[in-house]
Design an enzyme around this catalytic site. Structure first.
Site, PDB file in Angstrom:
ATOM      1  N   ASP A 143       0.795  -1.233   0.000  1.00 20.28           N
ATOM      2  CA  ASP A 143       0.000   0.000   0.000  1.00 20.28           C
ATOM      3  C   ASP A 143       0.828   1.284   0.000  1.00 20.28           C
ATOM      4  O   ASP A 143       0.274   2.378   0.059  1.00 20.28           O
ATOM      5  CB  ASP A 143      -0.957  -0.007   1.205  1.00 20.28           C
ATOM      6  CG  ASP A 143      -0.230  -0.176   2.532  1.00 20.28           C
ATOM      7  OD1 ASP A 143       0.916  -0.664   2.537  1.00 20.28           O
ATOM      8  OD2 ASP A 143      -0.815   0.179   3.572  1.00 20.28           O
ATOM      9  N   GLU A 151      10.390  -3.794  12.658  1.00 20.41           N
ATOM     10  CA  GLU A 151      11.597  -3.267  11.999  1.00 20.41           C
ATOM     11  C   GLU A 151      12.789  -3.348  12.946  1.00 20.41           C
ATOM     12  O   GLU A 151      13.871  -3.820  12.590  1.00 20.41           O
ATOM     13  CB  GLU A 151      11.415  -1.791  11.589  1.00 20.41           C
ATOM     14  CG  GLU A 151      10.308  -1.531  10.587  1.00 20.41           C
ATOM     15  CD  GLU A 151       8.947  -1.256  11.213  1.00 20.41           C
ATOM     16  OE1 GLU A 151       8.773  -1.567  12.425  1.00 20.41           O
ATOM     17  OE2 GLU A 151       8.060  -0.761  10.506  1.00 20.41           O
TER      18      GLU A 151
HETATM   19  N1  UDP Z   1      -0.807  -7.460   5.794  1.00 21.41           N
HETATM   20  C1  UDP Z   1      -0.948  -8.843   5.831  1.00 21.41           C
HETATM   21  N2  UDP Z   1      -1.876  -9.387   6.675  1.00 21.41           N
HETATM   22  C2  UDP Z   1      -2.684  -8.645   7.494  1.00 21.41           C
HETATM   23  C3  UDP Z   1      -2.524  -7.245   7.465  1.00 21.41           C
HETATM   24  C4  UDP Z   1      -1.569  -6.683   6.608  1.00 21.41           C
HETATM   25  O1  UDP Z   1      -0.267  -9.548   5.087  1.00 21.41           O
HETATM   26  O2  UDP Z   1      -3.496  -9.202   8.229  1.00 21.41           O
HETATM   27  C5  UDP Z   1       0.184  -6.860   4.890  1.00 21.41           C
HETATM   28  C6  UDP Z   1      -0.323  -5.657   4.094  1.00 21.41           C
HETATM   29  O3  UDP Z   1      -0.835  -6.061   2.821  1.00 21.41           O
HETATM   30  C7  UDP Z   1       0.886  -4.761   3.966  1.00 21.41           C
HETATM   31  C8  UDP Z   1       1.684  -5.090   5.238  1.00 21.41           C
HETATM   32  O4  UDP Z   1       1.232  -6.357   5.682  1.00 21.41           O
HETATM   33  O5  UDP Z   1       1.667  -5.079   2.835  1.00 21.41           O
HETATM   34  C9  UDP Z   1       1.508  -4.057   6.339  1.00 21.41           C
HETATM   35  O6  UDP Z   1       0.127  -3.965   6.639  1.00 21.41           O
HETATM   36  P1  UDP Z   1      -0.642  -2.556   6.759  1.00 21.41           P
HETATM   37  O7  UDP Z   1      -0.404  -1.768   5.524  1.00 21.41           O
HETATM   38  O8  UDP Z   1      -2.055  -2.841   7.129  1.00 21.41           O
HETATM   39  O9  UDP Z   1       0.122  -1.928   7.981  1.00 21.41           O
HETATM   40  P2  UDP Z   1       0.513  -0.419   8.266  1.00 21.41           P
HETATM   41  O10 UDP Z   1       1.102   0.141   7.037  1.00 21.41           O
HETATM   42  O11 UDP Z   1      -0.776   0.254   8.610  1.00 21.41           O
HETATM   43  O12 UDP Z   1       1.469  -0.516   9.377  1.00 21.41           O
HETATM   44 MN    MN Z   2       0.581   0.034   5.101  1.00 22.31          MN
END
Ligand code: UDP
Ligand code: MN
Length: 366
Positions: free
Chosen positions: A224, A307
């Site tokens: 995203d 991280e």
């Molecule tokens: N993701 C996943 N499983 C989940 C939630 C998120 O594989 O249950 C993936 C999501 O597609 C993205 C990454 O993990 O590539 C980080 O998730 P998200 O963008 O929701 O997290 P944020 O950016 O809000 O920390």
């Molecule tokens: Mn994200």
């Protein structure tokens, strides 16, 4: 191969040759010289002319890579050789077409450099999961990565089974990839509060690298985010661990190494929480060899500390060893964009819409 395809291919090659020859003769000035008029948009401007040539050749290579019919018909080997050859021509054109950038333009983003096929390979590890935004996000990301040479995309779904629409999308892009699955362990799924999102997927990516890669550079790139293609050329030169700023991140709107006179001085991040490496997932890349020398390196299932935990698991490795990218961390080349969460769509009324296009469309969305 169909006759029309053959003609198309020959015409395309012809155009490439003509463009390269025009460049060599240095006489491709459309619309005459207008230097001094200040609009700077004529091909008389060498920088614009170079950009146009580059774009045309990129488009030509892209079309060749994307057209499955052609690749099957003339054989992968021939196509590969052709792309290599055009890539080298491009490099040559880029090298002799270099123009000095005026001092006033120094602060602008540098032009995306052309990358030869001998440049280190990039492994992009992308966690993803089924939701209404999945295909749109992956479409956007794929169409960014399609501009990047010598890249292998590991798309890893948090799911028991691969999503067919994702497989089809990946195939259509022509990007070298592996489509894998790595579901989040049940214990974490059931847990209340924040979840370790994308961790099982990223660890699966690391496992794949350990089994399949010998060198190159890898990057955890969520589905995203928004990526400037220049970022991938920055990443490619990573020796051990490199870092750069990430926009739209935390309450500071930014997460970045702090740099003084080209030297790393610390981290700027809106949420430090005692972390040794208070950085965003999108803000660092690691050399494959560096990873392979650390067989225990892994990402912890610890929300907010993924991280930090991963970078600490790369010990011996200290913040002062970070390689600074994006012009000593003065450019933003990636943004932690987040899409609005959409509800799953309402069921289609089949008594009303049976035998319509909506039945097909409904299968394409969540
Ligand atoms: N993701 C996943 N499983 C989940 C939630 C998120 O594989 O249950 C993936 C999501 O597609 C993205 C990454 O993990 O590539 C980080 O998730 P998200 O963008 O929701 O997290 P944020 O950016 O809000 O920390
Ligand atoms: Mn994200």
């Amino acid at each position: 191969m169909k006759h029309s395809k053959k003609m198309w291919l020959i015409m395309l090659l012809g155009v490439c040759v003509v463009i390269i020859q025009y460049h060599i003769s240095s006489t491709w000035l459309v619309g005459g010289s207008n230097s001094g008029t200040g609009n700077g948009l004529s091909y008389a401007d060498p920088a614009v002319a170079a950009a146009v040539r580059e774009e045309l050749l990129h488009a030509a290579i892209g079309r060749l890579r994307l057209d499955d019919t052609i690749s099957v018909s003339i054989g992968q080997k021939l196509l590969h050789d052709l792309i290599m050859q055009l890539g080298h021509e491009l490099l040559a054109v880029g090298a002799c077409g270099e123009v000095s950038v005026p001092a006033a333009a120094d602060s602008s983003l540098s032009q995306v450099p052309l990358t030869s096929y001998t440049a280190p390979r990039l492994y992009i590890i992308t966690p993803t999961y089924r939701r209404p935004e999945q295909i749109p996000e992956l479409t956007r990301m794929a169409q960014t990565l399609m501009h990047v040479q010598n890249l292998h995309w590991l798309v890893i779904e948090d799911a028991e089974n691969k999503t067919q629409l994702v497989s089809e999308l990946l195939h259509r892009t022509g990007i070298s990839h592996d489509h894998l699955v790595a579901p989040m362990p049940e214990a974490f799924k059931k847990r209340k509060g924040p979840k370790p999102r994308g961790v099982s997927n990223r660890n699966r990516g690391l496992e794949w690298l350990r089994a399949n890669a010998k060198d190159g550079v890898f990057y955890f790139a969520d589905d995203d985010n928004t990526y400037d293609i220049q970022l991938f050329e920055e990443i490619r030169t990573t020796k051990h661990v490199s870092m750069w700023p990430v926009g739209l991140c935390t309450k500071f709107g930014l997460s970045s190494p702090v740099v003084v006179n080209g030297t790393f001085m610390g981290f700027y991040d809106g949420w430090v929480a005692g972390r040794k490496f208070p950085v965003d997932m999108a803000g660092f890349a690691v050399s494959v060899q560096f990873l392979l020398q650390r067989p225990n390196a892994t990402m912890p299932y610890k929300p907010g500390f993924e991280e930090d935990g991963f970078l600490k698991s790369l010990a011996p490795f200290e913040p002062k060893e970070i390689e600074l990218k994006a012009k000593n961390c003065t450019e933003v080349l990636v943004w932690h964009t987040q899409s609005k969460k959409n509800e799953a769509s309402a069921a289609l009324d089949l008594t009303k819409y049976n035998n319509t296009n909506l039945v097909i469309l409904k299968q394409l969305i969540v």
